[in-house]
Write a protein that holds these residues in place. Structure first.
Motif, mmCIF file in Angstrom:
data_model
loop_
_atom_site.group_PDB
_atom_site.id
_atom_site.type_symbol
_atom_site.label_atom_id
_atom_site.label_comp_id
_atom_site.label_asym_id
_atom_site.label_seq_id
_atom_site.Cartn_x
_atom_site.Cartn_y
_atom_site.Cartn_z
ATOM 1 N N PHE A 229 0.846 -1.187 0.000
ATOM 2 C CA PHE A 229 0.000 0.000 0.000
ATOM 3 C C PHE A 229 0.883 1.240 0.000
ATOM 4 C CE2 PHE A 229 -2.201 -3.434 2.122
ATOM 5 C CZ PHE A 229 -3.423 -3.457 1.476
ATOM 6 N N THR A 230 0.579 2.177 -0.881
ATOM 7 C CA THR A 230 1.379 3.390 -1.017
ATOM 8 C C THR A 230 0.502 4.615 -0.810
ATOM 9 O OG1 THR A 230 2.827 2.295 -2.617
ATOM 10 C CG2 THR A 230 2.887 4.699 -2.568
ATOM 11 N N VAL A 231 0.952 5.511 0.053
ATOM 12 C CA VAL A 231 0.165 6.702 0.377
ATOM 13 C C VAL A 231 1.066 7.931 0.365
ATOM 14 C CG1 VAL A 231 -1.298 7.825 2.090
ATOM 15 C CG2 VAL A 231 -1.320 5.346 1.890
ATOM 16 N N GLU A 232 0.656 8.958 -0.373
ATOM 17 C CA GLU A 232 1.401 10.213 -0.422
ATOM 18 C C GLU A 232 0.594 11.317 0.249
ATOM 19 O OE1 GLU A 232 3.820 13.036 -3.621
ATOM 20 O OE2 GLU A 232 2.451 11.491 -4.337
ATOM 21 N N PHE A 233 1.249 12.090 1.110
ATOM 22 C CA PHE A 233 0.613 13.201 1.826
ATOM 23 C C PHE A 233 1.066 14.526 1.204
ATOM 24 C CE2 PHE A 233 1.169 9.688 4.736
ATOM 25 C CZ PHE A 233 -0.004 9.632 5.464
ATOM 26 N N SER A 234 0.152 15.491 1.124
ATOM 27 C CA SER A 234 0.502 16.800 0.573
ATOM 28 C C SER A 234 -0.398 17.875 1.159
ATOM 29 C CB SER A 234 0.381 16.782 -0.960
ATOM 30 O OG SER A 234 -0.964 16.582 -1.347
ATOM 31 N N ASP A 235 -0.118 19.121 0.791
ATOM 32 C CA ASP A 235 -0.941 20.282 1.176
ATOM 33 C C ASP A 235 -1.182 20.351 2.678
ATOM 34 O OD1 ASP A 235 -1.084 21.007 -1.479
ATOM 35 O OD2 ASP A 235 -2.990 20.013 -1.824
ATOM 36 N N TRP A 236 -0.125 20.166 3.433
ATOM 37 C CA TRP A 236 -0.249 20.235 4.892
ATOM 38 C C TRP A 236 -0.564 21.650 5.357
ATOM 39 C CZ3 TRP A 236 -0.548 16.473 8.404
ATOM 40 C CH2 TRP A 236 -0.109 15.196 8.066
ATOM 41 N N LYS A 237 -1.477 21.727 6.320
ATOM 42 C CA LYS A 237 -1.800 23.003 6.974
ATOM 43 C C LYS A 237 -1.919 22.734 8.471
ATOM 44 C CE LYS A 237 -4.250 25.084 3.038
ATOM 45 N NZ LYS A 237 -3.874 24.018 2.079
ATOM 46 N N LEU A 238 -1.032 23.334 9.242
ATOM 47 C CA LEU A 238 -1.038 23.158 10.687
ATOM 48 C C LEU A 238 -1.481 24.441 11.371
ATOM 49 C CD1 LEU A 238 0.732 20.738 9.754
ATOM 50 C CD2 LEU A 238 2.065 21.058 11.861
ATOM 51 N N ASP A 239 -2.407 24.300 12.313
ATOM 52 C CA ASP A 239 -2.914 25.414 13.112
ATOM 53 C C ASP A 239 -3.557 26.513 12.270
ATOM 54 O OD1 ASP A 239 -2.284 24.458 15.708
ATOM 55 O OD2 ASP A 239 -0.180 24.951 15.370
ATOM 56 N N ALA A 240 -4.049 26.152 11.103
ATOM 57 C CA ALA A 240 -4.798 27.103 10.277
ATOM 58 C C ALA A 240 -6.245 27.179 10.761
ATOM 59 C CB ALA A 240 -4.754 26.675 8.814
ATOM 60 N N PRO A 241 -6.891 28.340 10.640
ATOM 61 C CA PRO A 241 -8.303 28.436 11.037
ATOM 62 C C PRO A 241 -9.162 27.470 10.225
ATOM 63 C CG PRO A 241 -7.344 30.615 10.664
ATOM 64 C CD PRO A 241 -6.352 29.619 10.150
ATOM 65 N N VAL A 242 -10.140 26.868 10.881
ATOM 66 C CA VAL A 242 -11.055 25.934 10.223
ATOM 67 C C VAL A 242 -12.480 26.420 10.445
ATOM 68 C CG1 VAL A 242 -11.906 23.563 10.104
ATOM 69 C CG2 VAL A 242 -9.477 23.990 10.544
ATOM 70 N N ALA A 243 -13.232 26.576 9.369
ATOM 71 C CA ALA A 243 -14.619 27.027 9.486
ATOM 72 C C ALA A 243 -15.441 25.991 10.243
ATOM 73 C CB ALA A 243 -15.215 27.262 8.106
ATOM 74 N N SER A 244 -16.279 26.441 11.155
ATOM 75 C CA SER A 244 -17.054 25.519 11.994
ATOM 76 C C SER A 244 -17.967 24.620 11.171
ATOM 77 C CB SER A 244 -17.883 26.313 13.008
ATOM 78 O OG SER A 244 -18.768 27.207 12.346
ATOM 79 N N GLN A 245 -18.456 25.107 10.026
ATOM 80 C CA GLN A 245 -19.375 24.310 9.221
ATOM 81 C C GLN A 245 -18.677 23.123 8.555
ATOM 82 O OE1 GLN A 245 -18.780 27.574 8.800
ATOM 83 N NE2 GLN A 245 -18.657 28.167 6.624
ATOM 84 N N THR A 246 -17.344 23.101 8.600
ATOM 85 C CA THR A 246 -16.607 21.976 8.028
ATOM 86 C C THR A 246 -17.055 20.662 8.648
ATOM 87 O OG1 THR A 246 -14.678 23.376 7.642
ATOM 88 C CG2 THR A 246 -14.300 20.989 7.686
ATOM 89 N N PHE A 247 -17.447 20.712 9.922
ATOM 90 C CA PHE A 247 -17.775 19.489 10.644
ATOM 91 C C PHE A 247 -19.279 19.278 10.779
ATOM 92 C CE2 PHE A 247 -13.743 21.306 12.174
ATOM 93 C CZ PHE A 247 -12.883 20.321 11.703
ATOM 94 N N ASN A 248 -20.037 19.963 9.936
ATOM 95 C CA ASN A 248 -21.480 19.726 9.867
ATOM 96 C C ASN A 248 -21.763 18.747 8.733
ATOM 97 O OD1 ASN A 248 -21.841 21.621 11.901
ATOM 98 N ND2 ASN A 248 -22.268 23.293 10.477
ATOM 99 N N ALA A 249 -22.412 17.644 9.032
ATOM 100 C CA ALA A 249 -22.720 16.645 8.010
ATOM 101 C C ALA A 249 -23.767 17.198 7.055
ATOM 102 C CB ALA A 249 -23.233 15.365 8.656
ATOM 103 N N SER A 250 -23.431 17.215 5.763
ATOM 104 C CA SER A 250 -24.355 17.697 4.737
ATOM 105 C C SER A 250 -24.978 16.503 4.023
ATOM 106 C CB SER A 250 -23.606 18.596 3.738
ATOM 107 O OG SER A 250 -24.478 19.081 2.747
ATOM 108 N N ILE A 251 -26.114 16.066 4.528
ATOM 109 C CA ILE A 251 -26.781 14.889 3.976
ATOM 110 C C ILE A 251 -27.649 15.312 2.792
ATOM 111 C CG2 ILE A 251 -28.424 13.030 4.462
ATOM 112 C CD1 ILE A 251 -27.527 13.244 7.405
#
Length: 267
Positions: A229-251
């Motif tokens: 299994f091969t996995v590549e990580f990119s576009d890291w963002k640490l301690d960046a602001p996150v909009a609260s709606q990011t964690f609202n499930a959009s069904i």
């Protein structure tokens, strides 16, 4: 076999498309380990330089209150003929400590999202208009790791590096560790490290400056077939602001609700 590292191989393989596997579009199987001749024993050698670099990666990840990154991977998947075929996997991950996680899984399988808001885990088939939802045990992301409730494995591919102390998790029962050298991954200079557990080899490429994981490769050393299994990580963002709606499930409107499946059934 080191259960923690065995989980890594499971998660890096089929669970990169966590929601897709969870919602049942494809079943990614791991090789059966018992039937093949045993691999040559690994030489016990633990390079302190490699362990130090892994610890630096762990400290960098553990010290961030929010984390965002993207994943691309090659997932070996059994076909009807028994041959493993390679499927392309991609995910976008956003985490906010202590209790919020969002995963958008895309790639060769149908688009799907996983949302954990601290209380509820929701898996959504974005295009096919169905979803699964359950209450989550505990109030922190790491509580999902030990939860025995159906569907708890859905978020585990990312928890391997998002737990409070990834170093302890990754080095439990480690047999060997060494620094391979330096190389360029995605334009980033990295330190290449190699590790073994019983029946399992894994490697990680860590940014020389930012101490973030850039690539991981996990390979079985036993079994009829030995998937990698091969996995590549990119576009890291640490301690960046996150909009609260990011964690609202959009069904999706009109989506049908289905039951969570145990991921140990997806084999």
């Amino acid at each position: 076999m080191n259960l923690n590292l065995k989980r890594i191989s499971h998660r890096l393989g089929y669970a990169l498309l966590a929601a897709s596997a969870l919602l049942g579009s494809h079943r990614v199987a791991l090789a059966q380990e018992a039937s093949a001749p045993a691999a040559a024993p690994t030489k016990a050698f633990k390079d302190e330089r490699a362990l130090g670099l892994l610890k630096a990666m762990s400290d960098t990840l553990a010290g961030a209150r929010t984390l965002g990154f993207k994943i691309r991977g090659i997932v070996p998947t059994p076909s009807p003929t028994g041959q493993y075929v390679s499927l392309f996997a991609s995910s976008r991950v956003v985490m906010q400590r202590p209790d919020k996680l969002f995963v958008a899984a895309r790639g060769d399988l149908f688009p799907s999202d996983i949302v954990y808001d601290g209380k509820t885990v929701t898996a959504i088939g974005v295009d096919r208009k169905f979803y699964a939802q359950r209450e989550a045990a505990g109030g922190a992301i790491e509580a999902l790791m030990t939860s025995e409730q159906p569907g708890s494995d859905a978020t585990r591919p990312f928890l391997d590096i998002l737990v409070p102390d990834p170093y302890v998790f990754l080095t439990k029962d480690l047999l060997s560790a060494f620094w391979v050298g330096q190389s360029i991954v995605g334009g980033v200079k990295t330190d290449h490290l190699a590790f073994t557990a019983e029946g399992l080899d894994w490697e990680v490429w860590i940014g020389a400056k930012d101490k973030l994981p850039r690539l991981m490769v996990v390979s079985y050393r036993s079994g009829d077939r030995q998937p990698t299994f091969t996995v590549e990580f990119s576009d890291w963002k640490l301690d960046a602001p996150v909009a609260s709606q990011t964690f609202n499930a959009s069904i999706p409107k009109g989506a049908a609700k289905i039951e969570f499946k145990q991921t140990d059934q997806v084999k």
